[in-house]
Enzyme design. Structure first.
Site, short mmCIF file in Angstrom:
data_model
loop_
_atom_site.label_atom_id
_atom_site.label_comp_id
_atom_site.label_asym_id
_atom_site.label_seq_id
_atom_site.Cartn_x
_atom_site.Cartn_y
_atom_site.Cartn_z
N HIS A 81 0.85 -0.94 0.08
CA HIS A 81 -0.01 0.02 -0.19
C HIS A 81 0.88 1.49 0.00
O HIS A 81 2.07 1.20 0.38
CB HIS A 81 -0.90 0.26 1.44
CG HIS A 81 -2.01 -0.96 1.15
ND1 HIS A 81 -2.82 -1.20 0.19
CD2 HIS A 81 -2.30 -1.98 2.25
CE1 HIS A 81 -3.81 -2.03 0.47
NE2 HIS A 81 -3.28 -2.62 1.73
N CYS A 104 -0.39 2.52 -4.46
CA CYS A 104 -1.03 3.95 -4.84
C CYS A 104 -0.37 5.05 -4.19
O CYS A 104 0.87 5.10 -3.51
CB CYS A 104 -2.48 4.12 -3.91
SG CYS A 104 -3.61 3.18 -4.65
#
EC number: 3.4.22.61
Length: 359
Positions: free
Chosen positions: A200, A243
């Site tokens: 992430h 991301c």
């Protein structure tokens, strides 16, 4: 590398020309002892959908044997016998007499990085799947990305190591037709270092499994050039699937997509680095829970196609950018998109070709 580069630059043209009669050139390279009898049988017996596939295997085998073998191969292509069979060879610039050098020659941007070691380098995959904080979801489908990376970089001759982080329980594995126990002796750096981070992330940072963030710049600067670093002057490639924010590039996510959110000369310290990130600043990247992420899966496909053609890493990543940019995350075209980003301080071209370890 001089003669290897001549073959690499003319690889596409050689594929077209030699595919007219691939058995003839295969017989000739065996007669001139450029390949062993076993290699001849293997190359003659492999299954390929088209004739070009056989020539790709032959050229990769020749280049994998080093510059001297490539020189002998180019000598063979200059003979009247071979040019009689393949007259279009006359149109190629295959002259390989190196000009006399009377003074040091400055390196040019067309000169590739030397990639001569066996293995060619190390590919380290950091695959963060589960996280301590429930706010960061399990990254389902990331295993597929790790497997694809392991397969393609092993195919390119790198030693592939993976650190599968499960809530601070580290498990270092090595790729050999799948991830298994770490082999001995300890790995050496080689001529190329590739670091793949699957996690992430948010703007300019990636998450550890403990939810702590580390700036991407800090990751790359760990490997910066110094007088003591074995990687000084060598290419260091960082491929980041994470991301860079929470925003979507318009639209609504399909239910089978998740986001990786949460968020003597001298060499300059920051030289020879390339960072390719799955998405641009402030935006989300997408990962199919069954098939893997858009970015990593496109990367592996483009590496297989581009490296077989002799393309350099930057050209291949441009193809990745184009491919990912055309993907749609919604049934309504244009509502949800993803755009990878490339940043680099490479001073030369990085060329990786398929690596055959057979004797």
């Amino acid at each position: 590398m001089f003669h290897i580069n001549i073959i690499r630059r003319n690889k596409t043209a050689l594929l077209d020309i030699l595919s007219v009669d691939r058995r003839r050139i295969l017989q000739k390279v065996q007669e001139h002892n450029l390949i062993t009898n076993r290699e001849y049988r293997n190359l003659n017996g492999i299954y390929k959908e088209d004739e070009e596939g056989h020539i790709v295997e032959l050229l990769d085998k020749i280049m994998g044997k080093g510059d001297e073998t490539c020189q002998h191969f180019l000598d063979l292509l200059e003979t009247d016998d071979i040019k009689g069979t393949y007259p279009e060879l006359k149109s190629l610039q295959l002259r390989h007499t190196s000009p006399a050098v009377t003074a040091p020659v400055q390196e040019t941007c067309d000169e590739p990085y030397p990639v001569n070691t066996i293995p060619r380098g190390i590919c380290l995959i950091l695959n963060n799947i589960n996280f301590e904080n429930n706010e960061l979801k399990k990254r389902r489908g990331s295993e597929k990305d790790a497997e694809s990376l392991g397969e393609v970089f092993s195919w390119l001759g790198l030693r592939v190591l993976i650190d599968i982080s499960e809530l601070q329980k580290l498990s270092l594995k090595e790729w050999s037709n799948g991830f298994g126990d770490l082999q001995k002796p300890p790995p050496k750096h080689g001529d190329v270092f590739i670091c793949c981070i699957l996690s992430h992330g948010k703007k300019e940072v990636v998450f550890g499994t403990d939810k702590k963030t580390i700036p991407i710049k800090d990751v790359t600067r760990t490997f910066k050039s110094s007088n003591n670093s074995p990687l000084t002057g060598k290419p260091k490639i960082f491929l980041i699937q994470a991301c860079q924010g929470n925003d979507y590039q318009r639209g609504v996510v399909e239910k089978d997509l998740e986001t990786d959110e949460g968020s003597v000369g001298s060499v300059p310290e920051e030289a020879d680095v390339l960072v390719a990130i799955a998405t641009v600043e402030n935006c989300a990247s997408f990962r199919n829970t069954a098939k893997g992420s858009w970015f990593i899966q496109s990367l592996c496909q483009q590496l297989r196609e581009g490296c077989s053609r002799g393309d350099d890493i930057h050209s291949i990543l441009q193809c990745v950018n184009s491919d990912v940019s055309q993907k749609e995350g919604s049934n309504l075209p244009g509502l949800i998109k993803q755009m990878p980003e490339i940043r680099y301080t490479l001073r030369k071209k990085l060329l990786l070709s398929p690596f055959n370890t057979e004797a």
